[in-house]
Design a protein around this motif. Structure first.
Motif, PDB file in Angstrom:
ATOM      1  N   ARG A 143       0.829  -1.207   0.000  1.00  0.00           N
ATOM      2  CA  ARG A 143       0.000   0.000   0.000  1.00  0.00           C
ATOM      3  C   ARG A 143       0.863   1.257   0.000  1.00  0.00           C
ATOM      4  O   ARG A 143       0.565   2.236  -0.707  1.00  0.00           O
ATOM      5  CB  ARG A 143      -0.919  -0.004   1.230  1.00  0.00           C
ATOM      6  CG  ARG A 143      -2.069  -0.992   1.131  1.00  0.00           C
ATOM      7  CD  ARG A 143      -3.116  -0.754   2.192  1.00  0.00           C
ATOM      8  NE  ARG A 143      -2.579  -0.970   3.543  1.00  0.00           N
ATOM      9  CZ  ARG A 143      -2.547  -2.151   4.145  1.00  0.00           C
ATOM     10  NH1 ARG A 143      -3.000  -3.240   3.519  1.00  0.00           N
ATOM     11  NH2 ARG A 143      -2.080  -2.266   5.366  1.00  0.00           N
ATOM     12  N   ALA A 144       1.950   1.234   0.771  1.00  0.00           N
ATOM     13  CA  ALA A 144       2.842   2.398   0.816  1.00  0.00           C
ATOM     14  C   ALA A 144       3.473   2.643  -0.548  1.00  0.00           C
ATOM     15  O   ALA A 144       3.596   3.791  -0.999  1.00  0.00           O
ATOM     16  CB  ALA A 144       3.919   2.177   1.875  1.00  0.00           C
ATOM     17  N   ILE A 145       3.861   1.560  -1.238  1.00  0.00           N
ATOM     18  CA  ILE A 145       4.448   1.692  -2.574  1.00  0.00           C
ATOM     19  C   ILE A 145       3.405   2.243  -3.552  1.00  0.00           C
ATOM     20  O   ILE A 145       3.692   3.143  -4.358  1.00  0.00           O
ATOM     21  CB  ILE A 145       4.994   0.337  -3.060  1.00  0.00           C
ATOM     22  CG1 ILE A 145       6.202  -0.077  -2.210  1.00  0.00           C
ATOM     23  CG2 ILE A 145       5.382   0.407  -4.540  1.00  0.00           C
ATOM     24  CD1 ILE A 145       6.686  -1.504  -2.459  1.00  0.00           C
ATOM     25  N   ALA A 146       2.197   1.713  -3.484  1.00  0.00           N
ATOM     26  CA  ALA A 146       1.138   2.158  -4.392  1.00  0.00           C
ATOM     27  C   ALA A 146       0.817   3.638  -4.199  1.00  0.00           C
ATOM     28  O   ALA A 146       0.443   4.336  -5.156  1.00  0.00           O
ATOM     29  CB  ALA A 146      -0.116   1.317  -4.185  1.00  0.00           C
ATOM     30  N   GLN A 147       0.995   4.127  -2.985  1.00  0.00           N
ATOM     31  CA  GLN A 147       0.714   5.534  -2.697  1.00  0.00           C
ATOM     32  C   GLN A 147       1.878   6.455  -3.076  1.00  0.00           C
ATOM     33  O   GLN A 147       1.784   7.675  -2.916  1.00  0.00           O
ATOM     34  CB  GLN A 147       0.395   5.687  -1.202  1.00  0.00           C
ATOM     35  CG  GLN A 147      -0.924   5.024  -0.808  1.00  0.00           C
ATOM     36  CD  GLN A 147      -1.068   4.874   0.699  1.00  0.00           C
ATOM     37  OE1 GLN A 147      -0.197   5.300   1.465  1.00  0.00           O
ATOM     38  NE2 GLN A 147      -2.163   4.255   1.133  1.00  0.00           N
ATOM     39  N   GLY A 148       2.960   5.858  -3.586  1.00  0.00           N
ATOM     40  CA  GLY A 148       4.099   6.649  -4.050  1.00  0.00           C
ATOM     41  C   GLY A 148       4.994   7.176  -2.945  1.00  0.00           C
ATOM     42  O   GLY A 148       5.696   8.176  -3.143  1.00  0.00           O
ATOM     43  N   GLY A 149       5.000   6.494  -1.789  1.00  0.00           N
ATOM     44  CA  GLY A 149       5.776   7.012  -0.660  1.00  0.00           C
ATOM     45  C   GLY A 149       6.987   6.189  -0.285  1.00  0.00           C
ATOM     46  O   GLY A 149       7.491   6.304   0.841  1.00  0.00           O
ATOM     47  N   VAL A 150       7.471   5.324  -1.201  1.00  0.00           N
ATOM     48  CA  VAL A 150       8.617   4.465  -0.884  1.00  0.00           C
ATOM     49  C   VAL A 150       9.742   4.732  -1.877  1.00  0.00           C
ATOM     50  O   VAL A 150       9.494   4.866  -3.091  1.00  0.00           O
ATOM     51  CB  VAL A 150       8.211   2.974  -0.916  1.00  0.00           C
ATOM     52  CG1 VAL A 150       9.428   2.082  -0.663  1.00  0.00           C
ATOM     53  CG2 VAL A 150       7.129   2.702   0.131  1.00  0.00           C
ATOM     54  N   TYR A 151      10.971   4.786  -1.372  1.00  0.00           N
ATOM     55  CA  TYR A 151      12.127   5.119  -2.207  1.00  0.00           C
ATOM     56  C   TYR A 151      13.278   4.166  -1.922  1.00  0.00           C
ATOM     57  O   TYR A 151      13.479   3.733  -0.784  1.00  0.00           O
ATOM     58  CB  TYR A 151      12.602   6.557  -1.922  1.00  0.00           C
ATOM     59  CG  TYR A 151      11.534   7.603  -2.110  1.00  0.00           C
ATOM     60  CD1 TYR A 151      11.441   8.325  -3.295  1.00  0.00           C
ATOM     61  CD2 TYR A 151      10.594   7.862  -1.095  1.00  0.00           C
ATOM     62  CE1 TYR A 151      10.451   9.283  -3.471  1.00  0.00           C
ATOM     63  CE2 TYR A 151       9.606   8.808  -1.268  1.00  0.00           C
ATOM     64  CZ  TYR A 151       9.533   9.514  -2.456  1.00  0.00           C
ATOM     65  OH  TYR A 151       8.549  10.456  -2.637  1.00  0.00           O
ATOM     66  N   VAL A 152      14.017   3.852  -2.968  1.00  0.00           N
ATOM     67  CA  VAL A 152      15.297   3.152  -2.845  1.00  0.00           C
ATOM     68  C   VAL A 152      16.369   4.092  -3.348  1.00  0.00           C
ATOM     69  O   VAL A 152      16.323   4.536  -4.505  1.00  0.00           O
ATOM     70  CB  VAL A 152      15.309   1.832  -3.650  1.00  0.00           C
ATOM     71  CG1 VAL A 152      16.709   1.221  -3.643  1.00  0.00           C
ATOM     72  CG2 VAL A 152      14.307   0.849  -3.065  1.00  0.00           C
ATOM     73  N   ASN A 153      17.276   4.433  -2.480  1.00  0.00           N
ATOM     74  CA  ASN A 153      18.346   5.387  -2.827  1.00  0.00           C
ATOM     75  C   ASN A 153      17.766   6.692  -3.377  1.00  0.00           C
ATOM     76  O   ASN A 153      18.272   7.273  -4.342  1.00  0.00           O
ATOM     77  CB  ASN A 153      19.325   4.781  -3.824  1.00  0.00           C
ATOM     78  CG  ASN A 153      19.994   3.532  -3.281  1.00  0.00           C
ATOM     79  OD1 ASN A 153      20.114   3.353  -2.070  1.00  0.00           O
ATOM     80  ND2 ASN A 153      20.430   2.654  -4.182  1.00  0.00           N
TER      81      ASN A 153
END
Length: 441
Positions: free
Chosen positions: A394-404
């Motif tokens: 859900r966090a990824i779908a909401q655009g709030g997750v980052y790698v580097n």
């Protein structure tokens, strides 16, 4: 990230240091900075500091392979007196380190002679970095094993022990605390104050040393030396006890879950060291600037104003972190810590950080172990960024997750080979401020 500053860095740092001439005397400045908790005659000490150059010392026991923040208070006091023209002795206790001063609750574990000898060398190198080795008042290193080892037990008891009264020794705070504890106190640790008193007497004889400094919790040991010199030599000597540095809430400063903040970069990375200072509370930061930096009264009062009027800028904390990290680890390490701190939160290029700086930063975070092909959502769970895979997706779908600092676009996205910076590390971020690390398996 450079862990140890170069000789040129050290020379420049020492050359830039100075006492604040806005104070009538050095004693006045030391009091303003909060460096005097207890002392022998204050008026006499003030006159002594303003007079001809004299020799003074502080002792550091090798009960660990590194000095820590409490020791840094003493080193900076030694340096302030050296800047006034006086002559410092840095004593690293090759003999007292074999015993250790009494702790409040229990006996110390005695280390082997070889271990203590190794730690003596390490601490001597650390002490010498904070004091100038040039000029008429160059720092000198001494080791109390040099004058205690040749003494037989009989000679020690006859020449030194006879001057100490058991009743007086029992009243010392450290001894009294242990006598009232379940552990009690051994004769070994009970005798520590005699050894420290003997050190002061020997340095008085060899170098005409007339002042010893230490933490206020060492006051009983400090006065053992002044009393011994008075009894044996018939002359007066002085002692200064610095306050134990605590936080505004009364907790002991420099401790985090039982771990000291060490000066050795291998035991506390420059990044972790920088973060420690950066995270000082508003209620504490001005006191830290007074004790741990050479900023002038005018500069510190300006930061005090900023803390009161613009605390959200955390200008005082940033200055404190920069100054003390530069002092201990050098300008390159300090800048590396700043760069890593900025990059972690998306205000710099993580890929531009060297492996040591990035690794130190990642190891301060909660981490997960993974590699190319690892599911990012699972890594988030493993690193405790989220509680479940569903929450991660859900966090990824909401655009709030980052790698580097690059947004993760798909719920089933995997870690790519290029995501492992230096082949070893990646940084996960949820939202603006919640971070975790990935360490290659």
């Amino acid at each position: 990230m450079a862990g140890v500053s170069t000789v040129n860095d050290r020379t420049e740092i020492l050359s830039a240091q100075q006492n604040d001439d806005s104070f009538p005397t050095l004693w006045d400045e030391l009091q303003w900075r909060g460096l005097i908790h207890v002392s022998t005659d204050a008026e006499a000490l003030s006159e002594l500091l303003e007079g001809d150059p004299f020799t003074y010392y502080c002792g550091f026991d090798p009960t660990a392979p590194s000095l820590h923040l409490g020791n840094l208070v003493q080193l900076l006091l030694l340096r302030r007196l050296q800047l006034k023209g006086h002559k410092p002795l840095g004593l690293v206790g090759g003999s007292t380190g074999l015993i250790g001063d009494p702790r409040p609750t229990a006996e110390r574990t005695l280390n082997s002679a070889d271990t203590v000898a190794e730690w003596v060398s390490r601490l001597q190198a650390q002490v010498s970095r904070f004091l100038s080795r040039d000029g008429d008042n160059a720092m000198r290193l001494v080791n109390n094993l040099d004058w205690t080892a040749p003494l037989s037990a009989i000679d020690f008891l006859r020449e030194i022990g006879k001057h100490f009264r058991v009743g007086t020794m029992l009243k010392k705070d450290a001894v009294a605390a242990r006598l009232n504890s379940d552990e009690g106190i051994s004769y070994t640790e009970f005798s520590y104050q005699i050894l420290q008193g003997f050190d002061f007497l020997e340095l008085h004889r060899q170098y005409d040393c007339v002042l010893q400094s230490g933490g206020s919790d060492q006051w009983g040991n400090l006065t053992s030396g002044t009393d011994l010199i008075r009894k044996v030599e018939g002359t007066s000597a002085h002692a200064i006890g610095t306050p134990l540095i605590t936080n505004a809430d009364g907790t002991k400063f420099g401790k985090s879950e039982g771990n000291a903040i060490w000066l050795d970069p291998e035991m506390c990375s420059p990044y972790a060291f920088y973060q420690f200072w950066l995270n000082q509370a508003d209620a504490d930061v001005i006191a830290r600037l007074k004790v741990f930096t050479f900023l002038s009264r005018e500069e510190i009062e300006e930061y005090e104003r900023q803390v009161a009027e613009e605390p959200f800028r955390r200008a005082a904390q940033k200055k404190l972190a920069l100054e003390v990290t530069t002092l201990v680890h050098g300008p390159a390490a300090a800048q590396g810590a700043i760069d890593a701190s900025e990059a972690l939160f998306g205000r710099g290029d993580l890929g531009a950080l060297d492996a040591a700086s990035l690794g130190a930063a990642v190891r301060e975070l909660a981490t997960a172990t993974g590699g190319a092909g690892s599911l990012i959502a699972q890594l988030m769970v493993d690193a405790s960024l989220v509680k479940s895979l569903g929450e991660a997706r859900r966090a990824i779908a909401q655009g709030g997750v980052y790698v580097n600092n690059v947004a993760v676009e798909a719920e089933d996205q995997e870690l790519a080979v290029d995501d492992l910076l230096h082949g070893a590390f990646a940084v996960l971020r949820r939202g603006k401020k919640t971070l975790a690390g990935v360490v290659a398996a």
